[in-house]
Design a protein around this motif. Structure first.
Motif, PDB file in Angstrom:
ATOM      1  N   UNK A  36      -8.665  -7.132  -2.580  1.00 47.37           N
ATOM      2  CA  UNK A  36      -8.320  -7.957  -3.749  1.00 47.37           C
ATOM      3  C   UNK A  36      -9.548  -8.219  -4.612  1.00 47.37           C
ATOM      4  N   UNK A  37     -10.692  -8.473  -3.975  1.00 50.55           N
ATOM      5  CA  UNK A  37     -11.926  -8.700  -4.745  1.00 50.55           C
ATOM      6  C   UNK A  37     -12.317  -7.452  -5.529  1.00 50.55           C
ATOM      7  N   UNK A  38     -12.203  -6.287  -4.896  1.00 45.39           N
ATOM      8  CA  UNK A  38     -12.580  -5.037  -5.564  1.00 45.39           C
ATOM      9  C   UNK A  38     -11.694  -4.770  -6.780  1.00 45.39           C
ATOM     10  N   UNK A  39     -10.410  -5.006  -6.649  1.00 43.73           N
ATOM     11  CA  UNK A  39      -9.513  -4.791  -7.789  1.00 43.73           C
ATOM     12  C   UNK A  39      -9.840  -5.745  -8.937  1.00 43.73           C
ATOM     13  N   UNK A  68     -10.202   1.337  -2.873  1.00 45.41           N
ATOM     14  CA  UNK A  68      -9.076   1.402  -3.806  1.00 45.41           C
ATOM     15  C   UNK A  68      -7.773   0.964  -3.166  1.00 45.41           C
ATOM     16  N   UNK A  69      -7.625   1.208  -1.866  1.00 44.03           N
ATOM     17  CA  UNK A  69      -6.393   0.843  -1.160  1.00 44.03           C
ATOM     18  C   UNK A  69      -6.752   0.339   0.232  1.00 44.03           C
ATOM     19  N   UNK A  70      -5.785  -0.291   0.888  1.00 43.14           N
ATOM     20  CA  UNK A  70      -6.016  -0.785   2.242  1.00 43.14           C
ATOM     21  C   UNK A  70      -6.211   0.366   3.220  1.00 43.14           C
ATOM     22  N   UNK A  71      -5.501   1.477   2.991  1.00 44.64           N
ATOM     23  CA  UNK A  71      -5.675   2.638   3.863  1.00 44.64           C
ATOM     24  C   UNK A  71      -7.105   3.180   3.748  1.00 44.64           C
ATOM     25  N   UNK A 114     -15.154   4.716  -4.483  1.00 46.56           N
ATOM     26  CA  UNK A 114     -15.286   5.834  -3.540  1.00 46.56           C
ATOM     27  C   UNK A 114     -16.658   5.842  -2.858  1.00 46.56           C
ATOM     28  N   UNK A 115     -16.656   6.129  -1.554  1.00 46.73           N
ATOM     29  CA  UNK A 115     -17.879   6.242  -0.754  1.00 46.73           C
ATOM     30  C   UNK A 115     -18.009   7.700  -0.303  1.00 46.73           C
ATOM     31  N   UNK A 137       0.849  -1.190   0.000  1.00 47.94           N
ATOM     32  CA  UNK A 137       0.000   0.000   0.000  1.00 47.94           C
ATOM     33  C   UNK A 137       0.887   1.243   0.000  1.00 47.94           C
ATOM     34  N   UNK A 138       0.828   1.997  -1.096  1.00 56.83           N
ATOM     35  CA  UNK A 138       1.683   3.176  -1.244  1.00 56.83           C
ATOM     36  C   UNK A 138       1.037   4.448  -0.700  1.00 56.83           C
ATOM     37  N   UNK A 139      -0.190   4.368  -0.194  1.00 61.27           N
ATOM     38  CA  UNK A 139      -0.895   5.558   0.299  1.00 61.27           C
ATOM     39  C   UNK A 139      -0.540   5.889   1.748  1.00 61.27           C
ATOM     40  N   UNK A 140       0.079   4.964   2.441  1.00 61.37           N
ATOM     41  CA  UNK A 140       0.358   5.142   3.861  1.00 61.37           C
ATOM     42  C   UNK A 140       1.476   6.162   4.073  1.00 61.37           C
ATOM     43  N   UNK A 141       1.249   7.080   5.044  1.00 62.51           N
ATOM     44  CA  UNK A 141       2.225   8.106   5.387  1.00 62.51           C
ATOM     45  C   UNK A 141       2.486   8.055   6.898  1.00 62.51           C
TER      46      UNK A 141
END
Length: 466
Positions: free
Chosen positions: A238-241, A429-432, A401-402, A207-211
């Motif tokens: 994984x299912x969503x992707x 879209x991401x785990x975050x 998106x929600x 996950x590249x969104x984590x800061x």
């Protein structure tokens, strides 16, 4: 030597034998003429014996007059119907056939072919005159939906109870929803939201969104369910992707992803707050916003989050709605059995395509039906009283998106605002984003359990006592 010109003149002025014989076919022929004609004609099947020679006696009837049929197709007159000659039909032009459609001489369920349009008179060639496919009730003469339904934002603004789509900058956030919205905004920012152990697992899954700002200062926010929840979130991610890659239908997203998100996020609140798939549920017509004699379209939504009453609370609700007219004997917008006695706190519409405007209109109609149900029970809710019954959360899910919108009943039910909070409460879209979504749904469930339901329950008890 032959005189060619004389021969041609002779041939031209001499009718052919077969043509001469055919021209006289209707006249009585001599035996020699008959033999000559037979010799030049193709072999034909012998005629059947006359009826008088048959063994059976036929019932005598008056023969119908023979009507000559012109087999030529004349554009100005029309096209003859093929009926094998047994029953001559009246000739109709294509314009006459098209006019019969427009005057409802043919069944209303038949859609006029567009190719007839250029055969119509100029004053009737407008495509708006074309009949449309109607429902069985319309074909039988029902007039309850005789006009076009209320379909879009403009129609909603001129409904009996207007619904306005607003931005946050236009109207702001009602005071009674400020605390809730502030909590959801903090979750959306994600600061200090992710426990360190979960953050390490997110990094392992790429996950590249984590800061760094997303990491919790300590392990205090970590609970016994967090690690198990994260494993399930990985499966949902994984299912969503995969569903996005396969470009599958909305129903697959609902069953494989959206339901899984609700099941996971609402697990701590299961005894009090739960979700329901209401894709096939229709709102009660009496609760829909109307415009004069037109009733707004019965738009459907996909999910609702509802209060789960205790046994005593449910019996009180059942006694209350049993006094209502059968057509509106429900505590929610719909008479669907699963949610009939379980008050609605959040409405959700999901889309996998670019149906953003349509989704907002669907949620607006469904939210207005919610306010109409509450108003019919308790009278219009007043925002200044801080009763929480004057607000209703709606969520639009667009692929990953929600987004959260807030519906507010204004001035004791005079009109309704649908406020775009410009707030994404998470996504898939991401785990975050999934971690944020889990926290946001739980925040909404906590508000429904601790703030919304106590107010509604007091009103229900007071109404039952009276």
């Amino acid at each position: 030597m032959w005189n060619v010109s004389v021969w041609l003149d002779d041939i031209e002025n001499t009718p052919p034998l077969r043509q001469s014989l055919l021209a006289s076919a209707t006249r009585k022929r001599t035996p020699d003429q008959s033999a000559q004609l037979s010799a030049t004609s193709p072999t034909k099947r012998q005629r059947l014996a006359d009826i008088d020679g048959n063994a059976r006696q036929m019932t005598e009837r008056t023969p119908s007059p023979v009507k000559e049929r012109d087999t030529r197709r004349i554009a100005d007159v029309g096209v003859f119907d093929e009926d094998d000659g047994r029953t001559p039909r009246q000739t109709r032009t294509r314009s006459q056939k098209a006019a019969e459609y427009l005057t409802n001489k043919n069944p209303a369920s038949v859609v006029l072919d567009a190719r007839f349009k250029h055969f119509l008179p100029p004053d009737r060639a407008d495509s708006s005159s074309f009949p449309t496919r109607s429902s069985p009730s319309q074909a039988s003469g029902s007039t309850s939906r005789s006009k076009s339904p209320v379909k879009d934002a403009v129609d909603l603004q001129v409904a009996d109870i207007p619904i306005y789509q607003r931005t946050r900058e236009e109207v702001g956030i009602p005071k009674l929803a400020e605390t809730l919205c502030k909590k959801l905004e903090d979750i959306a920012d994600g600061d200090g939201l992710v426990p360190k152990l979960i953050a390490e697992r997110m990094k392992q899954h790429g996950d590249t969104k984590l800061r760094p700002r997303h990491l919790a200062a300590s392990e205090l926010p970590f609970s016994e369910y967090d690690l198990d929840d994260f494993k399930q979130l990985v499966e949902i991610w994984e299912d969503a992707r995969q569903l996005e890659k396969d470009n599958v239908h909305e129903a697959a997203w609902n069953s494989e992803v959206h339901s899984s998100v609700f099941r996971l996020a609402l697990r701590p609140h299961k005894k009090r707050i739960w979700y329901f798939n209401i894709t096939q549920a229709r709102p009660v017509p009496a609760f829909l916003p109307t415009q004069a004699s037109r009733i707004s379209e019965s738009r459907l939504v996909d999910y609702s989050v509802n209060i789960m009453p205790t046994l005593n609370e449910q019996r009180a609700i059942e006694r209350l709605i049993s006094k209502e007219d059968e057509k509106q004997s429900t505590i929610t917008q719909t008479r669907t059995t699963a949610v009939r006695t379980r008050p609605c706190v959040i409405s959700i519409e999901t889309k996998t395509d670019s149906g953003h405007v349509k989704a907002k209109n669907q949620l607006a109609v469904w939210g207005a039906a919610h306010f109409a149900r509450m108003s019919s029970l308790f009278g219009p809710s007043r925002e200044e009283e801080g009763a929480n019954l004057s607000i209703h959360q709606v969520i639009h899910v667009q692929l990953h998106d929600w987004k959260l919108y807030l519906m507010v009943e204004r001035q004791a039910g005079m009109f309704i605002d649908e406020i775009d909070l410009d707030l994404c409460i998470g996504g898939t879209k991401s785990l975050l984003e999934l971690w944020k979504l889990r926290a946001s749904v739980r925040c909404l469930a906590q508000w429904a359990e601790e703030e919304y339901w106590p107010v509604l329950w007091r009103k229900l008890k007071a109404l039952e006592e009276n």
